[in-house]
Design an enzyme around this catalytic site. Structure first.
Site, PDB file in Angstrom:
ATOM      1  N   ASP A 249     -17.193 -13.951  12.329  1.00  0.00           N
ATOM      2  CA  ASP A 249     -16.604 -12.677  11.928  1.00  0.00           C
ATOM      3  C   ASP A 249     -17.698 -11.619  11.904  1.00  0.00           C
ATOM      4  O   ASP A 249     -18.679 -11.746  11.164  1.00  0.00           O
ATOM      5  CB  ASP A 249     -15.969 -12.831  10.535  1.00  0.00           C
TER       6      ASP A 249
ATOM      7  N   ASP B 144     -13.032  -8.716  16.784  1.00  0.00           N
ATOM      8  CA  ASP B 144     -14.291  -8.957  16.080  1.00  0.00           C
ATOM      9  C   ASP B 144     -14.378 -10.329  15.409  1.00  0.00           C
ATOM     10  O   ASP B 144     -15.257 -10.550  14.583  1.00  0.00           O
ATOM     11  CB  ASP B 144     -14.534  -7.862  15.039  1.00  0.00           C
ATOM     12  N   GLU B 145     -13.485 -11.247  15.764  1.00  0.00           N
ATOM     13  CA  GLU B 145     -13.590 -12.585  15.182  1.00  0.00           C
ATOM     14  C   GLU B 145     -13.004 -13.630  16.125  1.00  0.00           C
ATOM     15  O   GLU B 145     -12.109 -13.356  16.914  1.00  0.00           O
ATOM     16  CB  GLU B 145     -12.918 -12.663  13.814  1.00  0.00           C
TER      17      GLU B 145
END
Length: 390
Positions: A13, A115-116
């Site tokens: 993350d 983003d993860e």
């Protein structure tokens, strides 16, 4: 479906992704001020009161600024707040760079959002899980210019929860054996999929912590909240059987590299590393049911000069022996005898297994090698990669 007790799942993350990526890009282009070190936010149109905070720095957080609030409200909390407009092409570029780096570790990657992502590294462990995750975290920070949190567990849910601990720039575990200690004391609103309204309803049932939810009657929760009630009860107990489902675009290259704590200067040490890198890549090829048409070896010298050498194959391959043989040959042809800081191997021009044709003799030889490679894969999968070595 793999046994959850056997799996090792990472959840990566990015910390304050939009702000981190904007900062990294600005500094890469010569900016001296790191917006992560001052009260700053990524936000929409500030001229209208509809602009909202998309991401915030830790300094902004200290003034009570939260993601999702209006920029007008954020300015009232800190008048000198620096507001940066979002730039999604930049975010997509950095997201892709991270995914490319992570695919060096395993083909079993599921991008959950920009983003993860999740990695299933069960069959690709190069070290203890925490040490491997720390190496990934450090590479992202050093090579890409931003920080991530990495959660480690035996399933996706617990790995994701673990990545929320102790932000930023940390590696955390949340195995099944750690649920009671690490997960249950948390507020029920911190559980994945439990939002503000659900928290209010659970509080009315005197459920305030994840532990209280875990120990509540599953049947009562199901009667009050239907399938959602059963799902959050399972989550509170760390139950998740979902697989890491690869959803990235078709790969044309896989690569693997290692940076040495101390430079190496002899060919035998280099050969040992190249064999290990090549074996890891050939195993990943077989997991993907792919073969490669081209192999390259890259070297970074002690004075940080990079060079590489590549060879196009007559026939595509996923063979341990062939990939190792070519990698060692390429190294011998390109190495300039200077101390080595980094070694890497890349397999490119990937095609589906069985795409090519060979002579009857080559087919016979290939079948024997495939049988051997599959046997080795099976043994390593069961007992660990180091059980067999060249």
């Amino acid at each position: 479906m793999k046994d959850n007790k056997e799996r090792i799942i990472f959840h990566i993350d990015v910390n304050s992704a939009f702000l981190s990526w904007s900062a990294a890009d600005a500094m890469k282009n010569g900016e001296k001020l790191d917006i992560r070190d001052i009260p700053s936010v990524i936000g929409g149109d500030e001229s209208s009161r509809r602009g909202v905070v998309l991401a915030k720095s830790n300094s902004a957080k200290k003034y009570g600024i939260i993601t999702g609030e209006s920029l007008f409200s954020a300015r009232k909390k800190y008048p000198n707040l620096k507001v940066i407009s979002p730039c999604f092409p930049v975010y997509e570029k950095y997201s892709k760079s991270m995914i490319d780096l992570l695919q060096e570790y395993t083909p079993l990657l599921q991008q959950y959002s920009i983003d993860e992502c999740f990695l299933d590294v069960t069959n690709d462990l190069r070290d203890e899980p925490i040490k491997m995750a720390e190496a990934i975290r450090e590479r992202i920070k050093t090579e890409l210019g931003f920080t991530v949190n990495i959660g480690i567990s035996n399933n996706k849910l617990l790995a994701k929860m673990a990545s929320e601990f102790n932000k930023p720039d940390k590696v955390n575990t949340l195995y099944s054996s750690e649920i009671k200690e690490k997960l249950w004391p948390l507020s029920v609103g911190e559980l994945f999929m439990v939002g503000k309204k659900a928290t209010e309803k659970l509080n009315k049932l005197y459920i305030y912590t994840i532990g209280e939810l875990a120990n509540y009657s599953a049947e009562l929760l199901k009667s009050k909240f239907k399938s959602y009630g059963l799902m959050i009860w399972e989550y509170a107990n760390g139950i998740d059987t979902s697989d890491v489902e690869c959803n990235t675009s078709e790969m044309k290259v896989i690569s693997n590299s290692t940076t040495f704590a101390e430079d190496i200067s002899d060919s035998e040490s280099a050969y040992k590393v190249l064999r290990s890198l090549s074996e890891n890549l050939s195993t990943r090829l077989r997991e993907l049911n792919k073969c490669c048409n081209s192999i390259s070896v890259s070297i970074r010298s002690s004075d940080f000069k990079n060079y590489s050498h590549q060879k196009k194959l007559i026939n595509p391959t996923d063979s341990n022996r062939q990939i190792i043989t070519v990698a060692l040959q390429l190294f011998d042809e390109v190495w300039k005898k200077e101390p080595i800081r980094l070694l890497g191997v890349s397999l490119t021009q990937l095609v589906d297994e069985g795409y090519y044709q060979m002579s009857l003799f080559e087919v016979a030889q290939d079948d024997k090698e495939k049988a051997l490679d599959k046997a080795i894969d099976s043994i390593r999968k069961r007992y660990g990669h180091d059980i067999i070595s060249n």
